[in-house]
Design an enzyme around this catalytic site. Structure first.
Site, short mmCIF file in Angstrom:
data_model
loop_
_atom_site.label_atom_id
_atom_site.label_comp_id
_atom_site.label_asym_id
_atom_site.label_seq_id
_atom_site.Cartn_x
_atom_site.Cartn_y
_atom_site.Cartn_z
N ASP A 1 1.58 5.28 0.09
CA ASP A 1 0.75 7.27 0.81
C ASP A 1 1.80 8.07 0.23
O ASP A 1 2.98 8.02 0.15
CB ASP A 1 1.04 6.43 2.07
N ASP B 1 1.17 -0.55 -0.17
CA ASP B 1 0.42 0.26 0.41
C ASP B 1 0.79 0.82 -0.09
O ASP B 1 1.81 1.41 0.25
CB ASP B 1 -1.14 -0.44 0.79
N ASP C 1 6.45 9.04 13.03
CA ASP C 1 6.88 7.60 14.54
C ASP C 1 8.59 7.43 14.38
O ASP C 1 9.20 7.87 14.90
CB ASP C 1 5.57 6.33 14.55
P1 ATP Z 1 2.16 -0.80 7.16
O1 ATP Z 1 2.00 -0.07 5.97
O2 ATP Z 1 3.91 -1.59 6.43
O3 ATP Z 1 1.59 -0.87 8.17
P2 ATP Z 1 3.58 2.01 7.42
O4 ATP Z 1 4.55 2.39 8.01
O5 ATP Z 1 3.08 2.47 6.27
O6 ATP Z 1 3.52 0.08 7.46
P3 ATP Z 1 1.14 3.00 8.75
O7 ATP Z 1 -0.12 2.50 9.33
O8 ATP Z 1 0.13 2.45 6.89
O9 ATP Z 1 2.40 2.15 8.66
O10 ATP Z 1 1.14 4.55 8.90
C1 ATP Z 1 2.06 4.93 7.13
C2 ATP Z 1 2.68 6.11 7.77
O11 ATP Z 1 2.33 6.99 8.98
C3 ATP Z 1 3.76 5.24 8.93
O12 ATP Z 1 4.71 5.15 8.04
C4 ATP Z 1 3.79 6.52 9.68
O13 ATP Z 1 5.17 7.62 9.12
C5 ATP Z 1 3.40 7.34 9.53
N1 ATP Z 1 2.22 7.40 11.62
C6 ATP Z 1 0.96 5.90 10.71
N2 ATP Z 1 0.94 6.19 12.44
C7 ATP Z 1 1.56 6.98 12.35
C8 ATP Z 1 1.33 6.92 14.38
N3 ATP Z 1 0.86 6.65 15.19
N4 ATP Z 1 1.86 8.52 14.81
C9 ATP Z 1 3.27 8.58 13.95
N5 ATP Z 1 2.89 7.67 12.54
C10 ATP Z 1 2.35 7.72 12.50
MG MG Z 2 0.97 1.80 5.41
#
Ligand code: ATP
Ligand code: MG
Length: 438
Positions: free
Chosen positions: A65, A63, A142
């Site tokens: 972003d 996915d 994060d």
């Molecule tokens: P995955 O898709 O593998 O779960 P991801 O890093 O893309 O990992 P997501 O939950 O999709 O995680 O979130 C996208 C981005 O948004 C993260 O990489 C981070 O930069 C930010 N993010 C998400 N949740 C948080 C949080 N609780 N606090 C701070 N930043 C966050």
């Molecule tokens: Mg993600």
């Protein structure tokens, strides 16, 4: 300070295309289309977060972003297939068939909001809703590995926080002060464990220390959000490793206190839980479906059984009945931590309550079990019990064999009496009891 990053730094380290391994081939066509169109319209357009991190690690992100300086309305004006979602903070979802690309406008971190009401009394973020620039957006993320921006303008990576180095060293480092960042959002502790398990990263010692101070704060997280996190933690193919890390850092006890209590007491239960986690990971690796109710049933099995035994000592009832009542009570307690939707709790209770019926190997009631709508899950659960020596292996084999038998073989297996030869009169509809519904 131990942490990478210098909050407020305006200048990123820009890693040119030739100096990193992230290729466009790692990104979906749809994500690239969105990026190109934003770029052509004169906006900044970056991929950010997990997809850049995973691409660097050659993990084939799924996915995507997008982060941009275009406002949600400006994004919508560019894409016909676009919906704005979220009230507090609006995001654009651009749809391509089944794929959705999330486009977010750069945001300023809450710590930049000059206003005390942005945090609750324990420091949790309440508001996070101010548009900003990329050099503000980065500080609200994060981990450093999640704060890398892939620029579609020239395929460079923008790194404000030393994320590239941390990916190379396979380290999970929180941006800014770990104590503060975990207080702001305690779910970040679960995210640390999830990423450590998935990416095989080490959690930075400063983060581990802060986790040990703040594990208790998980109890302030809304129960619905914890259920979402539970799914991500245990259905991503690394359930066993995740489980070990959650326990190591005192987080499992916050999520599943009754389960943790029994795990400490009972080695057999630990073997059972571990077998279930390994089984879940094997299924995910094989591309098979997993249902959260199965693992939840495993987690609650011993607490439920113990409570059921107490119930039966107090009052005369069947074992199945006592299991059903006990699982109701254990779940009610559990819901205060993690809210499990009814579509999972109902089948879970049935699956547990059916367990004693696998001991009965003949007669019509045994046949009925085979026809029960929850047979499949209950059977898998029983198999797992037998795998760890908690259910008779012969009986388990009986239930395996009987499923592939013909009707007459089955009748013999269940030692059914041959049906009387005479024709039965047509069955009448059962009359409703007058008292029903009272
Ligand atoms: P995955 O898709 O593998 O779960 P991801 O890093 O893309 O990992 P997501 O939950 O999709 O995680 O979130 C996208 C981005 O948004 C993260 O990489 C981070 O930069 C930010 N993010 C998400 N949740 C948080 C949080 N609780 N606090 C701070 N930043 C966050
Ligand atoms: Mg993600």
């Amino acid at each position: 300070m131990k942490n990478s990053g210098n909050p407020g730094a305006k200048e990123p380290q820009i890693i040119p295309r030739a100096a990193h391994n992230v290729t466009r081939g790692e990104f979906s066509k749809s994500a690239l289309k969105v990026l190109y169109r934003l770029h052509k319209a004169g906006y900044q357009a970056f991929l950010v977060g997990g997809c850049v991190r995973d691409a660097m690690l050659e993990l084939h992100p799924k996915d995507f972003d997008v982060a941009t300086n275009a406002t949600p309305d400006e994004v919508r004006a560019l894409f016909g297939n676009c919906r704005l979602i979220g009230r507090r903070f609006r995001l654009a979802h651009v749809r391509f068939g089944r794929e959705i690309i999330e486009v977010a406008t750069f945001r300023a971190a809450a710590v930049h909001v000059d206003d005390d009401s942005a945090h609750d009394h324990e420091g949790r973020i309440l508001r996070d809703n101010v548009y900003g620039t990329i050099d503000e957006d980065v500080w609200r993320r994060d981990f450093t590995c999640n704060a890398l921006y892939y620029n579609i303008a020239d395929f460079s990576i923008w790194d404000y926080v030393g994320g590239v180095k941390d990916v190379e060293r396979r380290r999970l480092v929180l941006i800014g002060d770990p104590e503060e960042r975990l207080r702001e959002d305690p779910v970040r502790m679960l995210r640390a464990v999830r990423f450590a398990a998935k990416l095989d990263f080490t959690i930075d010692p400063a983060v581990v220390e802060a986790m040990h101070h703040h594990a208790r704060l998980l109890s302030n997280v809304p129960a619905a959000r914890l259920f979402d996190e539970f799914l991500k933690l245990f259905q991503a193919g690394h359930a066993e490793r995740t489980f070990d890390l959650l326990r190591e850092h005192g987080l499992f006890a916050e999520m599943f206190p009754a389960t943790e209590h029994e795990l400490l007491e009972d080695e057999d239960f630990m073997r059972f839980v571990r077998a279930a986690l390994q089984n879940t990971d094997r299924r995910v690796a094989a591309g098979k479906s997993v249902t959260p109710m199965f693992l939840l049933g495993v987690f609650f099995w011993l607490p439920v059984r113990n409570l059921a035994a107490i119930r039966r000592a107090e009052e005369k009832m069947s074992e199945s009945q006592s299991l059903s009542l006990a699982s109701y009570d254990i779940l009610a307690e559990q819901q205060r931590r993690i809210s499990i939707p009814r579509r999972f709790t109902v089948p879970m209770r049935e699956m547990l309550a059916l367990q004693p019926r696998f001991e009965l190997l003949n007669g019509r009631r045994a046949v009925k079990l085979l026809e029960h709508r929850r047979f499949r899950a209950a059977y898998d659960f029983m198999l797992l019990r037998s795998e760890v020596g908690q259910f008779d292996g012969e009986a388990a084999k009986f239930w395996t064999d009987v499923q592939t038998q013909t009707a007459s073989e089955r009748a013999a297996s269940f030692k059914l009496q041959a049906k009387p030869a005479k024709k039965r009169p047509p069955r009448r509809r059962r009359r409703r009891k007058k008292t029903q519904g009272a």
